[in-house]
Design an enzyme around this catalytic site. Structure first.
Site, PDB file in Angstrom:
ATOM      1  N   SER A  83      -9.498  17.586  10.875  1.00 24.01           N
ATOM      2  CA  SER A  83     -10.433  18.721  10.611  1.00 24.01           C
ATOM      3  C   SER A  83     -11.389  18.497   9.245  1.00 24.01           C
ATOM      4  O   SER A  83     -12.508  19.014   9.426  1.00 24.01           O
ATOM      5  CB  SER A  83      -9.960  20.170  10.115  1.00 24.01           C
ATOM      6  OG  SER A  83      -9.189  20.084   9.131  1.00 24.01           O
TER       7      SER A  83
ATOM      8  N   THR B 108      -3.716  17.810  12.565  1.00 25.63           N
ATOM      9  CA  THR B 108      -2.257  17.342  12.525  1.00 25.63           C
ATOM     10  C   THR B 108      -1.508  17.699  13.822  1.00 25.63           C
ATOM     11  O   THR B 108      -0.703  17.079  14.285  1.00 25.63           O
ATOM     12  CB  THR B 108      -1.394  17.988  11.204  1.00 25.63           C
ATOM     13  OG1 THR B 108      -2.066  17.369   9.717  1.00 25.63           O
ATOM     14  CG2 THR B 108       0.055  17.502  11.011  1.00 25.63           C
TER      15      THR B 108
ATOM     16  N   THR C 211      -5.820  22.095   9.779  1.00 24.86           N
ATOM     17  CA  THR C 211      -5.552  23.129   9.029  1.00 24.86           C
ATOM     18  C   THR C 211      -6.595  22.961   7.911  1.00 24.86           C
ATOM     19  O   THR C 211      -6.938  24.179   7.278  1.00 24.86           O
ATOM     20  CB  THR C 211      -4.272  23.519   8.636  1.00 24.86           C
ATOM     21  OG1 THR C 211      -3.793  22.127   7.774  1.00 24.86           O
ATOM     22  CG2 THR C 211      -3.301  23.361   9.777  1.00 24.86           C
ATOM     23  N   ASP C 212      -7.123  22.051   7.668  1.00 22.96           N
ATOM     24  CA  ASP C 212      -7.944  21.695   6.405  1.00 22.96           C
ATOM     25  C   ASP C 212      -9.199  22.683   6.255  1.00 22.96           C
ATOM     26  O   ASP C 212      -9.489  23.365   5.193  1.00 22.96           O
ATOM     27  CB  ASP C 212      -8.333  20.621   6.067  1.00 22.96           C
ATOM     28  CG  ASP C 212      -7.160  19.568   5.386  1.00 22.96           C
ATOM     29  OD1 ASP C 212      -6.157  19.941   5.059  1.00 22.96           O
ATOM     30  OD2 ASP C 212      -7.172  18.321   5.430  1.00 22.96           O
TER      31      ASP C 212
HETATM   32  N1  ASP Z   1      -5.435  16.912   7.418  1.00 23.67           N
HETATM   33  C1  ASP Z   1      -5.023  17.675   8.550  1.00 23.67           C
HETATM   34  C2  ASP Z   1      -6.558  18.236   9.243  1.00 23.67           C
HETATM   35  O1  ASP Z   1      -7.125  19.186   8.692  1.00 23.67           O
HETATM   36  C3  ASP Z   1      -4.341  18.768   8.181  1.00 23.67           C
HETATM   37  C4  ASP Z   1      -3.725  19.673   9.318  1.00 23.67           C
HETATM   38  O2  ASP Z   1      -4.286  19.453  10.400  1.00 23.67           O
HETATM   39  O3  ASP Z   1      -2.725  20.265   8.865  1.00 23.67           O
HETATM   40  O4  ASP Z   1      -6.891  17.502  10.333  1.00 23.67           O
END
Ligand code: ASP
Length: 325
Positions: free
Chosen positions: A57, A14, A90-91
């Site tokens: 991710s 993200t 973050t995932d």
């Molecule tokens: N779905 C996103 C990812 O992990 C979430 C994020 O980056 O906050 O790529």
């Protein structure tokens, strides 16, 4: 005065995405918006950037993690980089952070960061987290603390940190232990140090390790399916202090008879598993079956560690020693 060479390695997430104003969908674009943001940092820091991947991710695999780990070590040797910031979705950020913690050989700071809000959303946290991470990566105190995760003004260890909230910017927490430092406008301030380190020299990742979660009434069928699949190892996210329903015990026995290592963690997010209970399915019985007890890692990190460890040993006693670290 000689400037400190810090490299930002982008991998996606993200933090590198934008929101479509019409549909509201958040996705990666042709161009990573982070690469166009002027980062106002200390004049003593010389920033280098590299876009290794541009992946959400959930698309990240352990092969990508290995490539990233090798890339970091190479940059230290070839370009004398003195600190790294890795931007990441973050995932699965905690899995990549922990993989790097186990495998990167350099002692220079390696900091992972991400964002919960994309680059063009109100209150976007990406640029701020990136700036905080550069401060940490450039700080002398960040050395020898293992791989770090920096978001929302906090510094966490890769070993303890986990994503705890689906959307809140304070999502990264280290249950039971807390952060080891904070970041302010003036820089990074540490208040704790990790007590041990755990390192592996990995050239390839060839093992298939699955993650299973226990639940009330679980039976043996899924264990038997994994045995038939000839997986190389299983992480069992057990109940409480390390127990499973009696109906799942035959499944554990079947995997152990096939000499497939099972590492047990708890589905509780605080505490460690121990061989306390002697009833059918209790931890004592599982220990007798050769189940390996882990020391507080969550399921997804125990999986990373077993994949890495299996590249050097399949011996249950050796694996048990490694999972006490
Ligand atoms: N779905 C996103 C990812 O992990 C979430 C994020 O980056 O906050 O790529």
């Amino acid at each position: 005065m000689k400037k400190k060479k810090i490299m930002i390695i982008h991998t996606g997430g993200t933090i590198s995405m934008s929101e479509d104003e019409q549909t509201g969908a958040v996705s990666p674009g042709e161009r990573n918006p982070l690469t166009t943001i002027p980062l106002i940092v200390d004049s003593k820091i010389d920033i280098h950037s590299h876009e290794l991947f541009n992946l959400p991710s959930p698309h990240m695999t352990t092969q990508h993690m290995l490539e990233l780990s090798k890339f970091i070590d190479l940059q230290v040797v070839e370009n004398a980089i003195e600190g790294f910031v890795v931007t990441h979705g973050t995932d699965t950020l905690e899995e990549t952070a922990f993989f790097l913690d186990l495998t990167v050989q350099t002692r220079v700071p390696v900091v992972l960061t991400g964002a919960m809000r994309s680059s063009n959303e109100i209150g976007s946290d990406g640029p701020y987290n990136l700036l905080s991470s550069v401060k940490v990566a450039a700080s002398e105190e960040a050395k020898n603390k293992g791989v770090l995760v920096v978001l929302n003004d906090e510094v966490h260890t890769a070993k303890n940190v986990t994503k705890t909230h689906t959307s809140n910017i304070a999502t990264f927490q280290s249950p039971q232990y807390g952060p080891i430092g904070i970041v302010t406008k003036r820089g990074a301030f540490f208040h704790h140090s990790p007590v041990s380190e755990d390192k592996y020299d990995v050239e390839a990742l060839t093992k298939n390790v699955m993650l299973l979660k226990a639940y009330a009434g679980m039976d043996s069928s899924i264990f038997l399916a994994l045995k038939d699949m000839k997986v190389d190892g299983v992480i069992l996210e057990a109940l409480g202090q390390g127990n499973i329903p009696p109906t799942a015990v035959d499944g554990v026995k079947a995997l152990r008879n096939a000499d497939i290592p099972i590492v047990m963690v708890s589905r509780c997010f605080n505490g460690i598993v121990q061989d306390i209970y002697g009833y059918d399915g209790g931890g004592r019985k599982l220990k007798e079956l050769g189940v390996i007890f882990s020391n507080g890692l969550n399921g997804q990190k125990a999986r990373i560690k077993l994949m890495v460890a299996l590249e050097s040993t399949r011996n249950t006693t050796d694996l048990q020693m490694l999972f006490l670290k």
